[in-house]
Design a protein around this motif. Sequence first.
Motif, PDB file in Angstrom:
ATOM      1  N   ASN A 135      43.123  38.379  47.000  1.00  0.00           N
ATOM      2  CA  ASN A 135      42.218  38.334  45.851  1.00  0.00           C
ATOM      3  C   ASN A 135      42.929  38.701  44.552  1.00  0.00           C
ATOM      4  O   ASN A 135      43.936  39.398  44.565  1.00  0.00           O
ATOM      5  N   THR A 136      42.374  38.255  43.445  1.00  0.00           N
ATOM      6  CA  THR A 136      42.987  38.498  42.137  1.00  0.00           C
ATOM      7  C   THR A 136      42.810  39.940  41.658  1.00  0.00           C
ATOM      8  O   THR A 136      43.454  40.353  40.714  1.00  0.00           O
ATOM      9  N   ASP A 137      41.957  40.706  42.322  1.00  0.00           N
ATOM     10  CA  ASP A 137      41.702  42.087  41.883  1.00  0.00           C
ATOM     11  C   ASP A 137      42.582  43.118  42.587  1.00  0.00           C
ATOM     12  O   ASP A 137      42.293  44.307  42.564  1.00  0.00           O
ATOM     13  N   GLY A 138      43.655  42.652  43.240  1.00  0.00           N
ATOM     14  CA  GLY A 138      44.570  43.585  43.901  1.00  0.00           C
ATOM     15  C   GLY A 138      44.137  43.977  45.293  1.00  0.00           C
ATOM     16  O   GLY A 138      44.611  44.971  45.831  1.00  0.00           O
ATOM     17  N   THR A 139      43.225  43.199  45.881  1.00  0.00           N
ATOM     18  CA  THR A 139      42.795  43.467  47.249  1.00  0.00           C
ATOM     19  C   THR A 139      43.143  42.280  48.144  1.00  0.00           C
ATOM     20  O   THR A 139      43.417  41.182  47.662  1.00  0.00           O
ATOM     21  N   THR A 196      37.818  44.147  53.255  1.00  0.00           N
ATOM     22  CA  THR A 196      38.593  44.031  52.020  1.00  0.00           C
ATOM     23  C   THR A 196      39.229  45.386  51.755  1.00  0.00           C
ATOM     24  O   THR A 196      38.534  46.405  51.721  1.00  0.00           O
ATOM     25  N   ASN A 218      32.466  47.999  40.122  1.00  0.00           N
ATOM     26  CA  ASN A 218      32.879  47.921  38.713  1.00  0.00           C
ATOM     27  C   ASN A 218      31.743  48.214  37.796  1.00  0.00           C
ATOM     28  O   ASN A 218      30.711  47.764  37.831  1.00  0.00           O
TER      29      ASN A 218
END
Length: 77
Positions: A28-32, A46, A77
């Motif tokens: 994923n693009t959020d660092g996961t 995740t 978030n």
Amino acid sequence: MTDVTQAMLGQDVIAAGTGRMGTLTAVNTDGTIQVTVDGPAESAFTIPAAWVQSADNGKILLSHTVEDVQAYTPPTN
């Protein structure tokens, strides 16, 4: 930390202190990353990509245990 890329999708994921726990199914693009655990009740977890200790020979080794993976709750978030 080892960089995890889309090219690694489908590789085996090994939790610390145990054997194979599942397959890498998403970066994923959020660092996961997402790990799908095989079994009768297939489930996906995740977790932070930073938990990847190393990746070699088609295997991704985590620095955390299966219990850590199952207990992890991503921050909201």
